[in-house]
Motif scaffolding. Structure first.
Motif, short mmCIF file in Angstrom:
data_model
loop_
_atom_site.label_atom_id
_atom_site.label_comp_id
_atom_site.label_asym_id
_atom_site.label_seq_id
_atom_site.Cartn_x
_atom_site.Cartn_y
_atom_site.Cartn_z
N GLU A 193 0.83 -1.20 0.00
CA GLU A 193 0.00 0.00 0.00
C GLU A 193 0.87 1.25 0.00
O GLU A 193 1.80 1.39 0.80
CB GLU A 193 -0.95 0.02 1.20
CG GLU A 193 -1.87 1.24 1.17
CD GLU A 193 -3.00 1.19 2.17
OE1 GLU A 193 -3.50 2.27 2.55
OE2 GLU A 193 -3.40 0.08 2.56
N LEU A 194 0.53 2.17 -0.90
CA LEU A 194 1.26 3.43 -1.02
C LEU A 194 0.52 4.54 -0.27
O LEU A 194 -0.71 4.62 -0.33
CB LEU A 194 1.40 3.82 -2.50
CG LEU A 194 1.97 2.73 -3.43
CD1 LEU A 194 2.14 3.29 -4.83
CD2 LEU A 194 3.29 2.19 -2.91
N VAL A 195 1.27 5.35 0.45
CA VAL A 195 0.68 6.42 1.24
C VAL A 195 1.41 7.73 1.00
O VAL A 195 2.56 7.77 0.57
CB VAL A 195 0.71 6.09 2.76
CG1 VAL A 195 -0.19 4.91 3.07
CG2 VAL A 195 2.14 5.84 3.24
N GLU B 219 -3.83 13.09 -7.24
CA GLU B 219 -2.55 12.48 -6.92
C GLU B 219 -2.49 11.01 -7.33
O GLU B 219 -1.49 10.56 -7.90
CB GLU B 219 -2.27 12.63 -5.42
CG GLU B 219 -2.05 14.07 -5.00
CD GLU B 219 -2.04 14.23 -3.48
OE1 GLU B 219 -1.50 15.25 -3.02
OE2 GLU B 219 -2.56 13.35 -2.78
N SER B 220 -3.55 10.27 -7.06
CA SER B 220 -3.55 8.86 -7.43
C SER B 220 -3.48 8.70 -8.95
O SER B 220 -2.77 7.84 -9.47
CB SER B 220 -4.80 8.17 -6.88
OG SER B 220 -4.78 6.80 -7.17
N LYS C 29 -1.55 5.82 -11.77
CA LYS C 29 -1.96 5.48 -13.13
C LYS C 29 -0.95 5.96 -14.17
O LYS C 29 -0.57 5.22 -15.07
CB LYS C 29 -3.33 6.07 -13.43
CG LYS C 29 -4.47 5.44 -12.64
CD LYS C 29 -5.80 6.02 -13.07
CE LYS C 29 -6.95 5.40 -12.30
NZ LYS C 29 -8.26 5.96 -12.70
N ASN C 30 -0.54 7.21 -14.03
CA ASN C 30 0.27 7.81 -15.09
C ASN C 30 1.76 7.56 -14.95
O ASN C 30 2.51 7.84 -15.87
CB ASN C 30 0.01 9.31 -15.16
CG ASN C 30 -1.40 9.63 -15.58
OD1 ASN C 30 -2.11 8.78 -16.09
ND2 ASN C 30 -1.83 10.86 -15.34
N ASP D 251 -6.08 0.88 -7.89
CA ASP D 251 -6.60 2.00 -7.11
C ASP D 251 -8.08 1.84 -6.82
O ASP D 251 -8.80 2.81 -6.61
CB ASP D 251 -6.34 3.33 -7.83
CG ASP D 251 -7.03 3.41 -9.19
OD1 ASP D 251 -7.56 2.37 -9.65
OD2 ASP D 251 -7.03 4.49 -9.79
N ARG D 252 -8.56 0.59 -6.76
CA ARG D 252 -9.98 0.37 -6.48
C ARG D 252 -10.29 0.57 -5.00
O ARG D 252 -11.45 0.69 -4.62
CB ARG D 252 -10.40 -1.02 -6.95
CG ARG D 252 -10.32 -1.17 -8.45
CD ARG D 252 -10.70 -2.56 -8.90
NE ARG D 252 -9.77 -3.56 -8.41
CZ ARG D 252 -9.89 -4.86 -8.68
NH1 ARG D 252 -10.89 -5.29 -9.41
NH2 ARG D 252 -9.02 -5.73 -8.22
#
Length: 464
Positions: free
Chosen positions: A387-389, A403-404, A409-410, A427-428
């Motif tokens: 998990e990214l925070v 930001e996500s 995504k990008n 990112d669900r």
């Protein structure tokens, strides 16, 4: 869900833009200079694109290719079966391959789960279990029991019934109205546990399980048919069960006469170690749903495995018929692939390999927790989420839209792929990177995954 997009030219791209409708994929970038990756070959635990570049398959295709790519033993079994009997449905007929697979699956399953209903895939297996649960209770004099309980952020498939059990608004809203009677309870994400339970995993597990009992009482036990749970929840980023969780859920289901369904579409067939993950976690469900690794992805096949009790109305003691089926459920060639797949498992002791190396996989991935962008590393067996925070101290996540989108995504998704690692950036729920490699990998591959992810995340952190 995010998908990788590359920009190198290939001869396939015009046909992709004009004819191919990819699954779960945004197509807009393909009409603005972007191109879809084209994978043309697999070998062992690697895949190769149409430009010859090699990638470590960190997702086993889609939690599926357990024994790795290019197994001649499985290919030959499928070829031989095609020459002998290429197709026969299971509609009032049987064929040896379906009989053999059913017998073998029953031998792997716990308790009295001996009745094997073969399907075409995971969503079909979940749909079958839903229909069986409702039908069973009607036949035993409890027709009001039709509601289904599942967990927040969980994914159980795309058929209309299975989608109702799924708990992801982004996947559900465009197909509403869905099948009524589906209700959601908290999942087992200990990293996001309520503050008063944040330091006691067992107490958190009891709390999460008791929410199921609470939901049954609120809806009325005479209206609830089944609880659908993955052994390790996929969507949201690999939530393992806290100690005692499934033991308590089993008690609750028994108390209220509610069926416990173990959705092992991802977790079965060695992903956690045993052929069925419920064996790893020590519980006996009423139904197991499965697919994916049953053939290691070499052919489409799924299975709903039910207890003898649920079969009674349709067996020698009853006079009912379960009017449900699939043209390609139990396809002879797919069953031949499954039998050869199981042979590989047993000959190479792949379940033992996962059990023996799971701790090393976890230890290697947990090295990433020294990065400021990594909040949690969690999972079981060969199935992990990172998990990214935005802030490790507060566990603040990234804003979903800006930001996500920009980081996960990008950048992260495409950069992993460009760096030679095929995995999932999802990112669900909160942003996670998911890993589910073929069960043949070892420490060298663990290290390679960790190093690629480390480099990408170090660069991603500089984007703030």
């Amino acid at each position: 869900m995010t998908e990788n997009v590359t920009r190198a030219g290939t001869p396939y791209q015009d046909a992709i833009r004009n004819n191919v409708w990819m699954h779960m994929s945004p197509h807009q970038a393909l009409f603005n200079g972007g191109e879809a990756p084209v994978i043309v070959r697999g070998e062992g635990h690697h895949i190769f694109d149409d430009k010859g570049k090699k990638y470590l398959d960190g997702l086993a295709g889609l939690f599926t290719v357990q024994v790795g790519h290019g197994r001649e033993q499985i290919a030959k079994a499928m070829y031989d079966q095609t020459l002998k009997l290429p197709f026969m449905p299971l509609w009032s007929y049987a064929h040896p391959q379906a009989i053999e697979v059913s017998e073998r699956l029953a031998s792997y399953a716990p308790g009295d789960l001996n009745r094997v209903f073969l399907t075409s895939g995971g969503g079909d297996s979940v749909e079958s279990a839903m229909k069986l649960a409702k039908n069973y209770f009607k036949l035993v004099g409890k027709p009001g029991k039709h509601k289904i309980i599942s967990r927040a952020t969980a994914y159980h498939g795309t058929p209309h019934g299975a989608l109702s059990v799924t708990s992801l608004p982004g996947l559900r809203e465009q197909f509403a109205p869905l099948v009524p009677g589906a209700h959601k309870v908290p999942n087992t994400n200990f990293y996001r546990a309520p503050e008063h339970l944040a330091h006691d995993e067992k107490a958190f597990g009891r709390w999460a399980a008791d929410r199921i009992g609470e939901a049954i009482e609120f809806e009325g036990a005479d209206s609830v048919a089944a609880v659908f749970l993955e052994p390790v929840q996929n969507s949201g980023g690999c939530f393992p069960p806290p100690p005692g969780y499934f033991e308590r859920v089993r008690e609750i289901c028994d108390e209220y006469d509610v069926l416990m369904v173990s959705d092992e579409t991802i977790c079965a067939y060695g992903r956690i170690g045993d052929m069925f993950a419920c064996n790893d976690f020590g519980y006996v469900p009423d139904i197991i749903t499965s697919a994916k690794g049953i053939t290691s992805g070499y052919a489409p096949l799924g299975a709903m495995i039910a207890s003898d009790r649920l079969f009674e109305p349709f067996g020698p003691g009853g006079d009912e018929t379960f009017y449900h089926g699939y043209t390609f459920g139990g396809h002879p060639v797919a069953c031949a692939a499954a039998m050869a797949n199981f042979d590989v498992f047993e000959e190479e002791k792949l379940g033992d390999h996962v059990h023996e190396n799971a701790a090393a996989f976890k230890f290697t991935l947990e090295k990433l927790k020294d990065l400021p962008i990594v909040g949690d590393v969690r999972g079981e067996g060969f199935f992990y989420g990172i998990e990214l925070v935005k802030d490790k101290d507060t566990k603040e996540s990234f804003t979903e839209e800006e930001e996500s989108e920009r980081i996960l995504k990008n950048f992260v998704s495409a950069k992993m792929y460009d760096s030679g690692l095929y995995c999932r950036a999802d990112d669900r729920g909160d942003p996670v990177i998911q890993l589910s490699p073929p069960l043949t990998v070892g420490q060298n591959e663990f290290d390679e995954m960790e190093q690629i992810i480390r480099g990408v995340l170090q660069e991603a952190w500089t984007m703030f």
